[in-house]
Design a protein around this motif. Structure first.
Motif, mmCIF file in Angstrom:
data_model
loop_
_atom_site.group_PDB
_atom_site.id
_atom_site.type_symbol
_atom_site.label_atom_id
_atom_site.label_comp_id
_atom_site.label_asym_id
_atom_site.label_seq_id
_atom_site.Cartn_x
_atom_site.Cartn_y
_atom_site.Cartn_z
ATOM 1 N N THR A 131 0.829 -1.199 0.000
ATOM 2 C CA THR A 131 0.000 0.000 0.000
ATOM 3 C C THR A 131 0.869 1.257 0.000
ATOM 4 O O THR A 131 2.057 1.215 0.320
ATOM 5 N N ASP A 204 -0.212 2.929 -4.462
ATOM 6 C CA ASP A 204 -0.671 1.647 -3.933
ATOM 7 C C ASP A 204 -0.501 0.590 -5.024
ATOM 8 O O ASP A 204 -1.044 0.727 -6.123
ATOM 9 N N SER A 206 -1.114 -2.766 -4.362
ATOM 10 C CA SER A 206 -1.755 -3.980 -3.847
ATOM 11 C C SER A 206 -2.364 -4.813 -4.962
ATOM 12 O O SER A 206 -2.378 -6.044 -4.897
ATOM 13 N N MET A 235 -0.812 -9.645 2.458
ATOM 14 C CA MET A 235 -0.134 -9.726 1.163
ATOM 15 C C MET A 235 0.027 -11.186 0.741
ATOM 16 O O MET A 235 -0.178 -11.537 -0.428
#
Length: 280
Positions: A131, A204, A206, A235
């Motif tokens: 993030t 970010d 992700s 993660m």
């Protein structure tokens, strides 16, 4: 920059690389990206513990360690750091690698995955997160960058030599904080400030995790206060083929706090990549 006749020209767009181990032709190389505010020396002990015969390359990121003279791009961006890593590896003939990064190195590893996906055969994310910074963290990074730059010295970040370590490490190995502090003290203020601003600006990433199908490692110290185990576990769950490792009695700098555990985990990740390569 010109070269002496008979010598290869010196390139200032390449980063400094330390070859910690020579490897065999049939093993995918392992590329290690260090955390902030140190340099590639943080990997020496863990690399020595990694099993197998493979090339292990430790890269100094822009402005730090042996890459202190690297021309720092403006505005600061980890995308540029990732591109520089890719150029540097290509110059050495590395087309595919197991890429592992700790903390800031993990941010650069994710930028590499996004911008140079063919390079990343295996992904190691150690004591890091996918993030972006929240507003408070971003503001603090920029404050530190300004302070370091104005002072022309790195005193602002010297306390990190102790605070990045876990409580157990500080109690059992008090001299390790001195080692980290000495590494930090040797960095150039320009590189420290640039790194902070580049991290503050990172997006970010992700969403990249679910799309990566290769072998992955997510590792974290159980006493990591910067990127806690819950962040790492999330993660690991997002990755398709990840191994989740918690290193006990360690903080944010697992590679120096427990090099044996980290070396073993990195070796296992690399061996999983080798197995896929052998299968074709």
């Amino acid at each position: 920059m010109t070269a002496t006749p008979g010598e290869a020209p010196v390139r200032d767009d390449l980063l400094a690389v330390r070859e910690l181990r020579e490897g065999s032709d049939n093993a995918v190389p392992l590329v290690l990206l260090h955390g902030f505010p140190v340099d590639s020396r943080m990997w020496d002990a863990a690399a020595a513990e990694a099993p197998g015969e493979r090339a292990i390359l430790a890269v100094d990121l822009p402005g730090l360690g042996g890459s202190a003279g690297f021309p720092l791009p403006s505005p600061p961006s980890l995308d540029d750091a990732a591109d520089a890593v890719a150029r540097t590896l290509a110059d050495r003939g590395v087309e595919s690698a197991v890429v592992a990064g700790l903390s800031m190195g993990g941010y650069v590893a994710l930028a590499l995955l996004e911008r140079h996906p063919g390079l990343v055969a295996g992904l190691g994310l150690l004591d890091t997160k996918a993030t972006a910074d929240d507003d408070d963290a971003r503001a603090n990074r920029l404050r530190i960058a300004d302070a370091v730059e104005m002072a022309g010295a790195v005193e602002e970040v010297l306390p990190m030599g102790g605070t990045l370590l876990g409580e157990s490490t500080r109690a059992s190995r008090p001299t390790l904080a001195d080692t980290l502090t000495a590494w930090i003290a040797g960095q150039r203020p320009e590189g420290v400030a640039w790194s902070q601003r580049a991290m503050a600006a990172r997006p970010d990433r992700s969403g990249l995790l679910a799309g990566f199908q290769g072998p992955a490692l997510v590792l974290v110290g159980d006493e990591d206060q910067v990127t806690p185990p819950a962040v790492a576990e999330a993660m690991a769950e997002a990755l398709a083929a990840s191994q989740f490792v918690v290193v006990v009695r360690s903080g944010h700098m697992t590679a120096v706090e427990d090099p044996s555990a980290v070396g073993a985990a990195l070796g296992d990740l690399a061996q999983r990549v080798d197995a896929l390569v052998e299968q074709g």
